[in-house]
Structures are given as C-alpha cells and as structure tokens.
Design an enzyme around this catalytic site. Structure first.
Site, PDB file in Angstrom:
ATOM      1  N   ILE A   1       0.848  -1.191   0.000  1.00 46.86           N
ATOM      2  CA  ILE A   1       0.000   0.000   0.000  1.00 46.86           C
ATOM      3  C   ILE A   1       0.882   1.240   0.000  1.00 46.86           C
ATOM      4  CG2 ILE A   1      -1.818   1.250   1.233  1.00 46.86           C
ATOM      5  CD1 ILE A   1      -2.356  -1.488   2.722  1.00 46.86           C
ATOM      6  N   CYS A   2       0.660   2.113  -0.947  1.00 45.61           N
ATOM      7  CA  CYS A   2       1.383   3.382  -1.016  1.00 45.61           C
ATOM      8  C   CYS A   2       0.557   4.411  -0.235  1.00 45.61           C
ATOM      9  CB  CYS A   2       1.563   3.799  -2.477  1.00 45.61           C
ATOM     10  SG  CYS A   2       2.461   5.349  -2.673  1.00 45.61           S
ATOM     11  N   LEU A   3       0.908   4.590   1.036  1.00 42.48           N
ATOM     12  CA  LEU A   3       0.187   5.498   1.931  1.00 42.48           C
ATOM     13  C   LEU A   3       1.209   6.101   2.884  1.00 42.48           C
ATOM     14  CD1 LEU A   3      -2.680   6.476   2.822  1.00 42.48           C
ATOM     15  CD2 LEU A   3      -2.725   4.525   4.384  1.00 42.48           C
TER      16      LEU A   3
END
EC number: 2.3.2.23
Length: 157
Positions: free
Chosen positions: A96-98
């Site tokens: 997840i790119c967060l």
C-alpha cells in the site's frame, strides 16, 4: 536493560490497541481473533468495502506486523489473502502506497487510525485500476513494503 523496557512498552501499547480494536473497531473492520492467539506482533484485520463505494460488499484482509520499536516505528501493513483491492495506490502483491505507513508515521497514530485511513483511501476511489508501475514494482520490490522508497505524487485516486 533498556531493550527490556522498550519490549514491555511495545507489548503494553499493543495490548491496549488490541482491546480497542476488539471493543470499538472502525466500520467494516474486525480483528481476526485466530491471528493473535499465538503472537501479539502480527495481526490480521478482516475488512469489508464500505457501502456506497466501488468496493461495497468486497472482503479484504490487512496484515499488520509490529517491530519491537513500535509505536516509534510504524507497523508493516499490507493487504493479504485471496482478494487484493484493485486501487491506484495498492499493488497486486498487497503493498500500500500510503504516507502514514512510512515517512508520515507518528507514535500518536494507532492501528485504528491506520484502518480508518485505508478505508478512506478505498472509499474515495473513483476508478478501480492498479498503479501504473505495478508490474515493474511487483517484480523488483522488497517483500517488506517499508523498505520501499515511496514517491507520493498525488492525493487522489
């Protein structure tokens, strides 16, 4: 001796967060009780897509792994299992790119706040698609998403 107090502090914090997640989970989230029977440092959270969103009725699983430096070090969080959401910030391997999972992490954040951020990220999505570099990233990335140097280039889906 300091290492022992850090471990005790981490375990106390995780126990507190575990109770909070069991007693007052974010909407659509439930702790997978089996995942915490043998260890407190790895949790699975079952998630259901929010009503009125592209993910309504879909079921996902989030894997949380905590290091001995938690909460000063962010947990490793990724989607796992059979169904990985198709989303511009979610790679097909579950990464997840967060930003709050890496450089914007703060010890004031919690498992619940991470869950709420992920629900919000999915709920605001307008089109189901993978990140443009999905194939390359999945072939070349480290198994631990925290080792990725993410480039946050937008706040939208």
């Amino acid at each position: 001796m300091q290492g022992v107090s850090i471990m005790a502090s981490m375990q106390k914090r995780l126990q507190k967060e575990l109770m909070a997640l069991q007693n007052d989970p974010p909407p659509g989230m439930t702790l997978n009780e089996k995942s915490v029977q043998n260890t407190i440092t790895q949790w699975i959270v079952d998630m259901e897509g929010a009503t009125g969103t592209l993910y309504e009725g879909e079921k996902f699983q989030l894997l949380f792994k905590f290091s001995s430096r938690y909460p000063f070090d962010s947990p490793q969080v990724m989607f796992t299992g059979e169904n990985i959401p198709v989303h511009p910030h979610v790679y097909s391997n579950g990464h997840i790119c967060l930003s709050i999972l890496t450089e914007d992490w703060s010890p004031a954040l919690s498992v619940q706040s991470v869950c709420l951020s992920i629900i919000s990220m999915l709920s605001s999505c307008k089109e189901k698609r993978r990140p443009p570099d999905n194939s390359f990233y999945v072939r070349t990335c480290n198994k631990n998403p925290k080792k990725t140097k993410w480039w946050y280039h937008d706040d939208t889906c």
